[in-house]
Design a protein around this motif. Structure first.
Motif, short mmCIF file in Angstrom:
data_model
loop_
_atom_site.label_atom_id
_atom_site.label_comp_id
_atom_site.label_asym_id
_atom_site.label_seq_id
_atom_site.Cartn_x
_atom_site.Cartn_y
_atom_site.Cartn_z
N LYS A 1 -13.20 -33.65 -19.50
CA LYS A 1 -14.17 -34.59 -20.06
C LYS A 1 -14.65 -35.57 -18.99
N LYS B 1 -26.58 -36.79 -13.58
CA LYS B 1 -27.89 -36.41 -14.11
C LYS B 1 -28.69 -37.63 -14.52
N GLU B 2 -28.01 -38.56 -15.23
CA GLU B 2 -28.69 -39.77 -15.67
C GLU B 2 -29.11 -40.62 -14.47
N LEU C 1 -20.68 -35.44 -14.31
CA LEU C 1 -21.91 -34.66 -14.18
C LEU C 1 -23.05 -35.31 -14.97
N GLN C 2 -22.72 -35.81 -16.16
CA GLN C 2 -23.74 -36.47 -16.97
C GLN C 2 -24.23 -37.74 -16.30
N ILE C 3 -23.28 -38.50 -15.71
CA ILE C 3 -23.66 -39.71 -15.00
C ILE C 3 -24.57 -39.37 -13.82
N GLN D 1 -17.07 -33.69 -16.94
CA GLN D 1 -18.33 -33.56 -17.66
C GLN D 1 -19.09 -34.90 -17.66
N ASN D 2 -18.35 -36.00 -17.84
CA ASN D 2 -18.99 -37.32 -17.82
C ASN D 2 -19.57 -37.62 -16.45
#
Length: 269
Positions: free
Chosen positions: A190, A200-201, A196-198, A193-194
């Motif tokens: 997780k 992208k954002e 990677l999301q950070i 994944q976070n």
């Protein structure tokens, strides 16, 4: 009174577990669920009980309900099935001589082998709906029921017997360690994944910032050009030979009727 009640409850539980295989099975599942509740995994997302919501069917179309399906990262699965074998074990514990102990220990081992064969024969690993590991975990809720066999020199092949049938026997201690490890892997997953999301954002924010800065630069150039145009126009209006303000003043002096004074154009006159 409390000691008497505890003793009586223990005796009642012992009698119930000795008297019914179904009761033993339900008790084993209850112990398994209690361990899962404290594992750090989330029911309905990281593990499912009795195949709930998974719609598992074998090759013959029969519904399959493994006690627990644990979801691993990358959508892989680990199956856990509780098996309780206490009758012969209890008789072994209470045996009064070595011959009885040897006989009951053999019965206990044969009982576990029967559970291994039964679990292996369900072929959970071949379910098309799951991406399972190449083995299943057989959960024994009583530590001593396994350790007693493993400490007997003549019974050391039991683990190999289980492994050959793609079954790994676990007790509360080893299962807790396994589930805690899986929970830790999920936490890391997780976090990854976070991250990677950070990323992208962050990329979206950076691109948006670039666009806003470009727009502001264009706006600044437009404002600067408008100011220059304003200065040129005011120069023509207020300064230089024959500017419009001087001409208007002359017209007024010549007697042109006016109704309001000219405003002051400060900085340009």
């Amino acid at each position: 009174t409390l000691n008497h009640q505890i003793s009586e409850d223990a005796q009642n539980l012992t009698q119930a577990l000795k008297g019914s295989n179904k009761t033993q099975g339900l008790w084993g599942e209850m112990v398994l669920e209690r361990i899962l509740d404290h594992s750090g995994l989330q029911r309905g997302r990281e593990y499912f009980t009795q195949g709930s919501g998974l719609k598992l069917y074998n090759e013959k179309g029969s519904v399959q309900k493994p006690d627990v399906v644990v979801v691993l990262p990358e959508q892989k699965h680990l199956i856990i099935d509780a098996k309780v074998s206490l009758k012969a074990y209890e008789a072994y514990i209470n045996a009064t001589d070595e011959l009885q102990q040897t006989d009951q220990l053999k019965k206990h081992r044969d009982s576990l082998k029967g559970h291994i064969d039964n679990l292996s024969g369900k072929y959970y690993q071949k379910l098309d709906q799951l991406k399972t590991l190449d083995f299943v975990l057989m959960f024994l809720p009583v530590e001593g029921s396994l350790s007693t066999l493993l400490h007997s020199d003549k019974q050391q092949d039991l683990l190999s017997y289980a492994w050959e049938r793609k079954v790994i026997m676990v007790t509360p201690n080893t299962l807790i360690a396994t589930l805690k490890t899986i929970a830790s892997v999920w936490r890391n997953e997780k976090q990854h994944q976070n991250a990677l999301q950070i990323a992208k954002e962050g990329s979206r924010v950076y691109e948006k910032l670039c666009m806003v800065l470009q727009d502001l630069q264009k706006l600044g150039k437009s404002i600067h050009q408008a100011e220059n145009n304003y200065r040129v126009a005011m120069q023509k209006l207020c300064n230089g030979k024959g500017n419009l303000l001087d001409q208007a003043q002359k017209l007024k002096q010549l007697g042109v009727e006016t109704h309001r004074p000219l405003p002051k154009a400060s900085g340009y006159h």
